[in-house]
Design an enzyme around this catalytic site. Structure first.
Site, PDB file in Angstrom:
ATOM      1  N   LYS A  22      77.981   7.050  61.573  1.00 40.66           N
ATOM      2  CA  LYS A  22      79.098   8.016  61.568  1.00 40.66           C
ATOM      3  C   LYS A  22      78.615   9.369  62.089  1.00 40.66           C
ATOM      4  CE  LYS A  22      80.114  10.283  57.672  1.00 40.66           C
ATOM      5  NZ  LYS A  22      80.081  11.752  57.787  1.00 40.66           N
ATOM      6  N   ASN A  23      77.486   9.846  61.554  1.00 40.12           N
ATOM      7  CA  ASN A  23      77.033  11.194  61.883  1.00 40.12           C
ATOM      8  C   ASN A  23      76.428  11.321  63.275  1.00 40.12           C
ATOM      9  OD1 ASN A  23      78.052  11.962  59.488  1.00 40.12           O
ATOM     10  ND2 ASN A  23      76.087  12.100  58.423  1.00 40.12           N
ATOM     11  N   ARG A  94      85.083  18.593  58.675  1.00 40.33           N
ATOM     12  CA  ARG A  94      84.386  19.775  59.172  1.00 40.33           C
ATOM     13  C   ARG A  94      83.612  19.501  60.452  1.00 40.33           C
ATOM     14  NH1 ARG A  94      83.481  22.344  55.232  1.00 40.33           N
ATOM     15  NH2 ARG A  94      82.193  23.824  56.278  1.00 40.33           N
ATOM     16  N   CYS A 118      84.356  22.975  50.884  1.00 37.88           N
ATOM     17  CA  CYS A 118      84.075  21.533  50.804  1.00 37.88           C
ATOM     18  C   CYS A 118      83.588  21.230  49.398  1.00 37.88           C
ATOM     19  CB  CYS A 118      83.000  21.194  51.833  1.00 37.88           C
ATOM     20  SG  CYS A 118      82.311  19.548  51.636  1.00 37.88           S
ATOM     21  N   ARG A 123      79.360  25.667  52.766  1.00 34.52           N
ATOM     22  CA  ARG A 123      79.148  25.184  54.158  1.00 34.52           C
ATOM     23  C   ARG A 123      79.690  26.158  55.206  1.00 34.52           C
ATOM     24  NH1 ARG A 123      80.163  18.752  54.262  1.00 34.52           N
ATOM     25  NH2 ARG A 123      78.752  18.888  56.027  1.00 34.52           N
ATOM     26  N   PRO A 124      79.169  27.398  55.252  1.00 34.07           N
ATOM     27  CA  PRO A 124      79.623  28.355  56.267  1.00 34.07           C
ATOM     28  C   PRO A 124      79.166  27.950  57.667  1.00 34.07           C
ATOM     29  CG  PRO A 124      77.687  29.182  55.108  1.00 34.07           C
ATOM     30  CD  PRO A 124      78.074  27.896  54.424  1.00 34.07           C
ATOM     31  N   MET A 125      79.560  28.701  58.698  1.00 32.97           N
ATOM     32  CA  MET A 125      79.151  28.409  60.087  1.00 32.97           C
ATOM     33  C   MET A 125      78.343  29.543  60.684  1.00 32.97           C
ATOM     34  SD  MET A 125      82.288  26.494  62.021  1.00 32.97           S
ATOM     35  CE  MET A 125      81.355  26.510  63.562  1.00 32.97           C
ATOM     36  N   ASP A 126      77.741  30.377  59.827  1.00 33.30           N
ATOM     37  CA  ASP A 126      77.039  31.578  60.341  1.00 33.30           C
ATOM     38  C   ASP A 126      75.913  31.219  61.295  1.00 33.30           C
ATOM     39  OD1 ASP A 126      74.354  32.033  58.224  1.00 33.30           O
ATOM     40  OD2 ASP A 126      75.875  30.506  57.841  1.00 33.30           O
ATOM     41  N   ASP A 308      72.115  12.729  51.898  1.00 29.86           N
ATOM     42  CA  ASP A 308      73.216  11.765  51.924  1.00 29.86           C
ATOM     43  C   ASP A 308      72.885  10.462  51.198  1.00 29.86           C
ATOM     44  OD1 ASP A 308      74.306  12.692  55.291  1.00 29.86           O
ATOM     45  OD2 ASP A 308      74.515  13.686  53.357  1.00 29.86           O
ATOM     46  N   ILE A 330      69.701  20.805  49.638  1.00 29.91           N
ATOM     47  CA  ILE A 330      70.499  21.070  50.846  1.00 29.91           C
ATOM     48  C   ILE A 330      71.870  21.646  50.500  1.00 29.91           C
ATOM     49  CG2 ILE A 330      71.412  20.063  52.978  1.00 29.91           C
ATOM     50  CD1 ILE A 330      68.385  19.956  52.889  1.00 29.91           C
ATOM     51  N   ARG A 400      85.959   7.182  54.804  1.00 25.27           N
ATOM     52  CA  ARG A 400      85.516   8.119  55.846  1.00 25.27           C
ATOM     53  C   ARG A 400      84.156   7.717  56.414  1.00 25.27           C
ATOM     54  NH1 ARG A 400      86.048  14.297  54.419  1.00 25.27           N
ATOM     55  NH2 ARG A 400      85.259  14.247  56.557  1.00 25.27           N
TER      56      ARG A 400
HETATM   57  C1  EPZ Z   1      75.419  17.074  58.515  1.00 29.14           C
HETATM   58  O1  EPZ Z   1      76.296  18.091  58.038  1.00 29.14           O
HETATM   59  C2  EPZ Z   1      76.020  15.749  58.050  1.00 29.14           C
HETATM   60  N1  EPZ Z   1      77.359  15.612  58.579  1.00 29.14           N
HETATM   61  C3  EPZ Z   1      76.071  15.716  56.527  1.00 29.14           C
HETATM   62  O2  EPZ Z   1      76.524  14.425  56.120  1.00 29.14           O
HETATM   63  C4  EPZ Z   1      74.673  15.908  55.978  1.00 29.14           C
HETATM   64  O3  EPZ Z   1      74.726  15.983  54.586  1.00 29.14           O
HETATM   65  C5  EPZ Z   1      74.073  17.214  56.526  1.00 29.14           C
HETATM   66  O4  EPZ Z   1      74.098  17.215  57.961  1.00 29.14           O
HETATM   67  C6  EPZ Z   1      72.626  17.407  56.090  1.00 29.14           C
HETATM   68  O5  EPZ Z   1      71.849  16.330  56.454  1.00 29.14           O
HETATM   69  C7  EPZ Z   1      77.515  15.219  59.875  1.00 29.14           C
HETATM   70  O6  EPZ Z   1      76.585  14.999  60.623  1.00 29.14           O
HETATM   71  C8  EPZ Z   1      78.922  15.078  60.354  1.00 29.14           C
HETATM   72  P1  EPZ Z   1      73.909  21.293  57.971  1.00 29.14           P
HETATM   73  P2  EPZ Z   1      76.161  19.594  58.561  1.00 29.14           P
HETATM   74  O7  EPZ Z   1      74.506  22.212  58.956  1.00 29.14           O
HETATM   75  O8  EPZ Z   1      75.805  19.592  59.994  1.00 29.14           O
HETATM   76  C9  EPZ Z   1      74.020  25.308  55.368  1.00 29.14           C
HETATM   77  C10 EPZ Z   1      77.815  12.838  54.955  1.00 29.14           C
HETATM   78  O9  EPZ Z   1      77.801  12.528  53.761  1.00 29.14           O
HETATM   79  N2  EPZ Z   1      74.556  25.953  56.590  1.00 29.14           N
HETATM   80  O10 EPZ Z   1      72.574  20.721  58.259  1.00 29.14           O
HETATM   81  O11 EPZ Z   1      77.377  20.320  58.135  1.00 29.14           O
HETATM   82  C11 EPZ Z   1      75.029  24.329  54.754  1.00 29.14           C
HETATM   83  O12 EPZ Z   1      75.962  25.002  53.956  1.00 29.14           O
HETATM   84  C12 EPZ Z   1      77.754  14.321  55.377  1.00 29.14           C
HETATM   85  O13 EPZ Z   1      77.859  12.031  55.890  1.00 29.14           O
HETATM   86  C13 EPZ Z   1      74.805  27.313  56.571  1.00 29.14           C
HETATM   87  O14 EPZ Z   1      74.564  27.982  55.569  1.00 29.14           O
HETATM   88  O15 EPZ Z   1      74.915  20.077  57.673  1.00 29.14           O
HETATM   89  C14 EPZ Z   1      74.128  23.393  53.983  1.00 29.14           C
HETATM   90  O16 EPZ Z   1      73.850  23.930  52.727  1.00 29.14           O
HETATM   91  C15 EPZ Z   1      77.873  15.249  54.217  1.00 29.14           C
HETATM   92  N3  EPZ Z   1      75.315  27.892  57.696  1.00 29.14           N
HETATM   93  C16 EPZ Z   1      72.885  23.335  54.855  1.00 29.14           C
HETATM   94  O17 EPZ Z   1      72.909  24.489  55.699  1.00 29.14           O
HETATM   95  C17 EPZ Z   1      75.590  27.174  58.833  1.00 29.14           C
HETATM   96  O18 EPZ Z   1      76.056  27.740  59.833  1.00 29.14           O
HETATM   97  C18 EPZ Z   1      72.790  22.084  55.732  1.00 29.14           C
HETATM   98  O19 EPZ Z   1      73.930  22.025  56.535  1.00 29.14           O
HETATM   99  C19 EPZ Z   1      75.343  25.780  58.830  1.00 29.14           C
HETATM  100  C20 EPZ Z   1      74.830  25.194  57.692  1.00 29.14           C
END
Ligand code: EPZ
Length: 422
Positions: A22-23, A94, A118, A123-126, A308, A330, A400
């Site tokens: 999926k990811n 997201r 969420c 999960r911000p996008m900064d 995950d 995480i 999902r």
């Molecule tokens: C991906 O999410 C996966 N989703 C998630 O899987 C997975 O848990 C995660 O990576 C970590 O391995 C997909 O690939 C679609 P991150 P993503 O950006 O990209 C923080 C599942 O169950 N962060 O690595 O959103 C964030 O809040 C899902 O299949 C910021 O602070 O994860 C988190 O605490 C759930 N600012 C950490 O970093 C940002 O701009 C990791 O997030 C981006 C992230």
């Protein structure tokens, strides 16, 4: 809303075919926006999230057709006519934010709704925003939407991520393929899904080195062409089904499983006294019904233990001999499954990002509530060994990320059924 009913106590025997990830698919599909030539994905998983990404790409004017019973995705963004990702779609998933990079790189502008909160964390996008600003984009937040523009397109440069975010690495990696000059992503995420994305982009003509390490170098090119790419195996689905015989007893072979995708996870299974065997078709797990040993687990970015698989591992540790400590590093709110497992008789203390699991001999089936994707499957796993019936409600979360879970587990002997529209 559907629910799933599991009757515990049946050892498992047989094989389960592991689907495409999926990811990986959720970042490979937006890559079609980087070229006006067709991109075809094979081995795609049949999941509701894939349908959501399909709807998003179609809302931008792309053609997306699911072929071969949904296992092949034929896409083309030749007819792209919008660069706006609407809240109505983004709020459902997201990963929709992965269209930002490709749209910005191709069109020089994009409007993408912020996903909002969420269940598992803020999960911000900064990190995404800071990265694109480092590539010369101007990004404003207006009415819940990110308005991103460039003057003369994205420019290569050094992009240092404050945290190895998977999504930010994927977004920047896609965008940098068409940016002017060279982009270096430092502290990049190293997940196998990122290597799969880079492999696909190279097949489209991109120049990328270092994927799988924390330093990725991308030489921008003028245009990308079409390609066909097989989606990598889903390591999270793999880990989930490897735990099923550990919890229920028996022996299951996961077809398509590769050790390289789940090394840190297999290390923990081995530490818990579980035998994992590599076969020429995948990975086989055998458990003679004895209780696993307690182990401590800390979630980390790849190649560390995947967050995950944390919920599923907690389900196993509920039955372990001894006390285990699980640390979730995480996401700040990813123990929502614990109170539901406690309803089934588990002994778990949660304090902030740490859960202490005191293994018990027996658990008892109960009606429980799924709160997010991985939490829902951990409740099904626990139900495989709990006495009596476990009814898992709100399984739309499950759909999902897991295709045909009741058929796959039913095929190896689990007593499991889907209850429609409860
Ligand atoms: C991906 O999410 C996966 N989703 C998630 O899987 C997975 O848990 C995660 O990576 C970590 O391995 C997909 O690939 C679609 P991150 P993503 O950006 O990209 C923080 C599942 O169950 N962060 O690595 O959103 C964030 O809040 C899902 O299949 C910021 O602070 O994860 C988190 O605490 C759930 N600012 C950490 O970093 C940002 O701009 C990791 O997030 C981006 C992230």
């Amino acid at each position: 809303m559907d629910s799933i009913l599991v009757t515990g106590g049946k050892p498992l025997r047989g094989e389960i075919a592991i689907a495409g990830a999926k990811n990986a698919a959720l970042t490979l599909m937006p890559a079609t926006l980087l070229s006006d030539e067709p991109l075809t994905l094979t081995n795609t998983p049949r999941l509701s999230d894939i349908k959501t990404m399909t709807a998003l790409l179609q809302s931008l004017g792309a053609e997306v057709s699911a072929l071969a019973d949904g296992k092949v995705m034929a896409m083309s963004s030749h007819g792209l006519n919008s660069t706006r990702a609407d809240y109505e779609i983004v709020r459902k998933m997201r990963a929709s934010n992965l269209v930002l990079g490709p749209l910005l790189a191709r069109e020089g502008h994009a409007i993408v709704s912020l996903p909002g909160g969420c269940a598992i964390g803020a999960r911000p996008m900064d990190i995404h925003i800071a990265a694109f600003e480092a590539m010369g984009a101007i990004i404003d937040l207006k009415d819940g939407y990110l308005h991103a523009t460039t003057q003369g397109g994205l420019k290569g440069g050094v992009v240092k991520l404050r945290f190895a975010s998977v999504g930010a690495t994927e977004n920047v990696l896609m965008a940098a393929t068409l940016a002017k000059g060279t982009t270096i992503i430092e502290n990049a995420a190293r997940e196998p899904e990122i290597v799969d994305l880079a492999t696909c982009l190279r097949a489209m003509g991109a120049q990328i080195e270092g994927d799988g390490t924390s330093r990725i170098e991308i030489q921008g090119v003028d245009r990308l062409h079409g390609a066909t790419h097989p989606v990598v195996t889903d390591r999270i689905e793999l880990g989930t089904y490897m735990l099923a015989p550990v919890i229920a007893g028996g022996e299951v072979e996961c077809l398509g499983g590769k050790l390289s995708l789940v090394e840190s996870f297999v290390e923990k299974l081995t530490e818990a006294g579980i035998t994992v065997e590599e076969t020429d078709r995948g990975l086989k797990v055998r458990c003679d019904g004895g209780r696993p040993k307690a182990v401590n687990v800390t979630t980390e970015p790849f190649p560390g233990f995947p967050t995950d698989l944390q919920a599923q591992m907690m389900a196993m540790l509920c039955f372990a001999e001894g006390t285990s400590v699980l640390e979730e590093k995480i996401f700040e709110n990813r123990f929502m499954h614990a109170p539901e497992l406690i309803r089934m008789g588990a002994k778990i203390d949660v304090h902030g990002g740490t859960a202490t699991v005191h293994g018990v001999e027996k658990m008892k089936g109960a009606p429980v509530m799924a709160t997010d994707l991985r939490a829902s499957v951990s409740l099904i796993l626990a139900g495989l060994a709990a006495e009596g019936e476990t009814q898992v409600n709100r399984v739309y979360h499950l759909d999902r990320g897991y295709e045909h879970v009741e058929e796959k587990l039913g095929a190896v002997g689990a007593q499991i059924e889907r209850i429609k529209g409860q």
